[in-house]
Every structure is written in C-alpha cells, then in structure tokens.
Design an enzyme around this catalytic site. Sequence first.
Site, PDB file in Angstrom:
ATOM      1  N   LYS A 148      -4.060 -17.234  -6.587  1.00  0.00           N
ATOM      2  CA  LYS A 148      -3.570 -15.951  -7.109  1.00  0.00           C
ATOM      3  C   LYS A 148      -4.467 -15.484  -8.258  1.00  0.00           C
ATOM      4  O   LYS A 148      -5.664 -15.759  -8.244  1.00  0.00           O
ATOM      5  CB  LYS A 148      -2.095 -16.069  -7.506  1.00  0.00           C
ATOM      6  CG  LYS A 148      -1.263 -16.662  -6.355  1.00  0.00           C
ATOM      7  CD  LYS A 148       0.224 -16.529  -6.541  1.00  0.00           C
ATOM      8  CE  LYS A 148       0.934 -17.124  -5.333  1.00  0.00           C
ATOM      9  NZ  LYS A 148       2.392 -17.000  -5.400  1.00  0.00           N
ATOM     10  N   ASN A 205      -3.668 -21.166  -2.795  1.00  0.00           N
ATOM     11  CA  ASN A 205      -3.730 -19.739  -3.128  1.00  0.00           C
ATOM     12  C   ASN A 205      -3.650 -19.657  -4.650  1.00  0.00           C
ATOM     13  O   ASN A 205      -2.573 -19.776  -5.215  1.00  0.00           O
ATOM     14  CB  ASN A 205      -2.556 -19.011  -2.460  1.00  0.00           C
ATOM     15  CG  ASN A 205      -2.435 -17.562  -2.914  1.00  0.00           C
ATOM     16  OD1 ASN A 205      -3.355 -17.031  -3.543  1.00  0.00           O
ATOM     17  ND2 ASN A 205      -1.316 -16.938  -2.605  1.00  0.00           N
ATOM     18  N   GLU A 218       3.325 -10.813  -2.155  1.00  0.00           N
ATOM     19  CA  GLU A 218       2.993 -10.074  -3.375  1.00  0.00           C
ATOM     20  C   GLU A 218       2.192  -8.810  -3.046  1.00  0.00           C
ATOM     21  O   GLU A 218       2.354  -7.777  -3.692  1.00  0.00           O
ATOM     22  CB  GLU A 218       2.253 -10.992  -4.357  1.00  0.00           C
ATOM     23  CG  GLU A 218       3.222 -11.994  -4.989  1.00  0.00           C
ATOM     24  CD  GLU A 218       2.632 -13.351  -5.313  1.00  0.00           C
ATOM     25  OE1 GLU A 218       1.405 -13.477  -5.462  1.00  0.00           O
ATOM     26  OE2 GLU A 218       3.422 -14.316  -5.424  1.00  0.00           O
ATOM     27  N   HIS A 230       0.204 -11.317   2.109  1.00  0.00           N
ATOM     28  CA  HIS A 230       1.023 -12.111   1.191  1.00  0.00           C
ATOM     29  C   HIS A 230       2.167 -11.238   0.665  1.00  0.00           C
ATOM     30  O   HIS A 230       1.990 -10.041   0.460  1.00  0.00           O
ATOM     31  CB  HIS A 230       0.167 -12.636   0.038  1.00  0.00           C
ATOM     32  CG  HIS A 230       0.907 -13.632  -0.797  1.00  0.00           C
ATOM     33  ND1 HIS A 230       1.783 -13.257  -1.780  1.00  0.00           N
ATOM     34  CD2 HIS A 230       0.933 -14.990  -0.754  1.00  0.00           C
ATOM     35  CE1 HIS A 230       2.316 -14.341  -2.317  1.00  0.00           C
ATOM     36  NE2 HIS A 230       1.817 -15.407  -1.713  1.00  0.00           N
ATOM     37  N   GLY A 280       7.018 -19.368  -6.058  1.00  0.00           N
ATOM     38  CA  GLY A 280       6.900 -19.410  -7.510  1.00  0.00           C
ATOM     39  C   GLY A 280       8.220 -19.580  -8.240  1.00  0.00           C
ATOM     40  O   GLY A 280       8.290 -19.416  -9.450  1.00  0.00           O
ATOM     41  N   GLU A 294       6.451 -17.936   4.476  1.00  0.00           N
ATOM     42  CA  GLU A 294       6.719 -18.045   3.045  1.00  0.00           C
ATOM     43  C   GLU A 294       7.993 -17.280   2.706  1.00  0.00           C
ATOM     44  O   GLU A 294       7.945 -16.058   2.503  1.00  0.00           O
ATOM     45  CB  GLU A 294       5.555 -17.463   2.242  1.00  0.00           C
ATOM     46  CG  GLU A 294       4.222 -18.152   2.504  1.00  0.00           C
ATOM     47  CD  GLU A 294       3.294 -18.034   1.305  1.00  0.00           C
ATOM     48  OE1 GLU A 294       2.868 -19.065   0.791  1.00  0.00           O
ATOM     49  OE2 GLU A 294       3.016 -16.898   0.868  1.00  0.00           O
ATOM     50  N   SER A 339       6.789 -22.974  -3.209  1.00  0.00           N
ATOM     51  CA  SER A 339       7.090 -24.124  -4.072  1.00  0.00           C
ATOM     52  C   SER A 339       6.908 -25.465  -3.369  1.00  0.00           C
ATOM     53  O   SER A 339       7.690 -26.390  -3.568  1.00  0.00           O
ATOM     54  CB  SER A 339       8.490 -23.994  -4.669  1.00  0.00           C
ATOM     55  OG  SER A 339       8.588 -22.800  -5.433  1.00  0.00           O
TER      56      SER A 339
HETATM   57  P1  PGA Z   1       4.078 -21.184  -4.785  1.00  0.00           P
HETATM   58  O1  PGA Z   1       3.286 -19.982  -4.063  1.00  0.00           O
HETATM   59  O2  PGA Z   1       3.570 -22.462  -4.178  1.00  0.00           O
HETATM   60  O3  PGA Z   1       3.719 -21.057  -6.245  1.00  0.00           O
HETATM   61  O4  PGA Z   1       5.518 -20.981  -4.525  1.00  0.00           O
HETATM   62  C1  PGA Z   1       3.012 -20.001  -2.689  1.00  0.00           C
HETATM   63  C2  PGA Z   1       2.354 -18.709  -2.282  1.00  0.00           C
HETATM   64  O5  PGA Z   1       2.732 -17.661  -2.796  1.00  0.00           O
HETATM   65  O6  PGA Z   1       1.419 -18.702  -1.449  1.00  0.00           O
END
Ligand code: PGA
Length: 250
Positions: free
Chosen positions: A11, A9, A98, A96, A174, A168, A213
Amino acid sequence: MRQILVAGNWKMNGSTASIASLLDGIKAGMDKVQGNVSVAVCPPFVYLQQVASALEGSKIAWGGQNVSSEASGAFTGEIALDMLKDFACHYVIIGHSERRSLYGESDEIVADKYAVVRAGGLKPILCVGELLEEREAGQTEAVVAKQLDAVLARNGVEALADGVIAYEPVWAIGTGKTASPEQAQEVHAFIRAKIAKQSQEVADKVQILYGGSMKPGNAADLLAKPDIDGGLIGGAALKAEDFLGICTAA
Ligand code: PGA
C-alpha cells in the site's frame, strides 16, 4: 496441484531506507520457503526501480498495486502497463477494495484493467470482496459474483486461467478481524464453482488467494483449506519476520 502464492501489498507505506531493510530481511529468510510457494511484493510505484534492483536474480517477484486502463497520454498521475513492464513487474493488483471505494473504480474499469494487464503479458491479481453490511445482509455471494461477472463478460473465462483472484472481505482488511478459515473457504469454493460452470479446466487452474488480516498466526489454518491458494498480505507484509512467517506457514 496449484502453486501457492504469497504476495505483499505494501500500500502507501515505506521509504528508501525501510524498503532496503525489509527486502534484505525477506531475502535472508527465503531459503526456508518451500518450492511450491511463490513470493511477490507490490511496492508503491516510485520504489519499483529500487525493488527491481534488489530482487533481480532472487526467487521473489514484484508487481504494481494498480495500473491505468489507458496505454499512454494525458492522464496526470496515472501509470501505464508498459511502464510497469519497463521495471520487469510480473504482477499487477487490480480492483483492490481501497481503489474501488476511495477512488471510485467500477466493476467495468476493473474489467478493462484486467484486459490491459493480460494483453501486456503480466498477471493480474483481481481483488473481490464484500462489505460488512453486505455480509450481514447475506449478499456476499451476490456481490462477489457481480464483481467476477464484469471481468468474465469483458475477458472471457479463459482469461482467468493464468490470472490470480484475491478474495478480500472488506471488513477484514486492516482491521485485525480475519475471516475464519471456514468462512473464507466457503467463498473461495463459491468462486471456483462459479468459474467451473463456464470451464472446469480454468476453475482447477486459477489461483484464489485470501486477503484480510492474514498473519503468521492464522496463515496455516487458512492455507490448509482446499480452495485457498495463498494470501494477499497488507499489514503483515511490512515486517520481514511476519511476511516470512506466512510464506513458511504455506
Ligand atoms: P491486510 O490487507 O493484510 O492489512 O488486512 C490486505 C489487503 O488489503 O490486501
């Protein structure tokens, strides 16, 4: 046995130049990725054409990071499912955290998007997960159950058989904090058991990815757990070496 899926992903990251070199790097390392592992990348919409051209004929699939619940019309700034199909997308990430927290997407909107993606013949990657305060309050299962229930109520359990769920934990996205393999497995098993109450067959089939992460250094331990069927990768998907490190750990 369930297939493993490792999906990047990206982003809101990348440029024409950085994406060209990232894709070159990933393609160059794909011969080391085992047969039961499928790989996908989800770029920002404007780079889908570039990604589709670069990956056509490769073993790597691609997808969108979001989709409108509407088919077409006066929805400024939105992208329709048919547009994603035009660029041969295979997957669409929906719900997601976000999108839920920054853009106000409700469980109901996410459930509608799940229906739209399936009706169009693409695979939804449905994200669910709890906030830190929810985990600390012991509400993880209740939160994940509510997010799943909206999709189940709108789509029926059979709609999950060919879909993908990504667990998640929001506090791990992140942040560099990863759920321990045991913490992740516990929620994955909860999700599968919840689905099994409606259909054991669907529960056995549905792919449940971990996201938050995931890195080359922790991927093998996470992916060794019986209910973790892959990863949805943010930060580590932006470097070919790291992304491939996860794909080969699987
Ligand atoms: P990350 O993001 O691996 O940077 O933690 C995962 C995601 O939001 O899909």
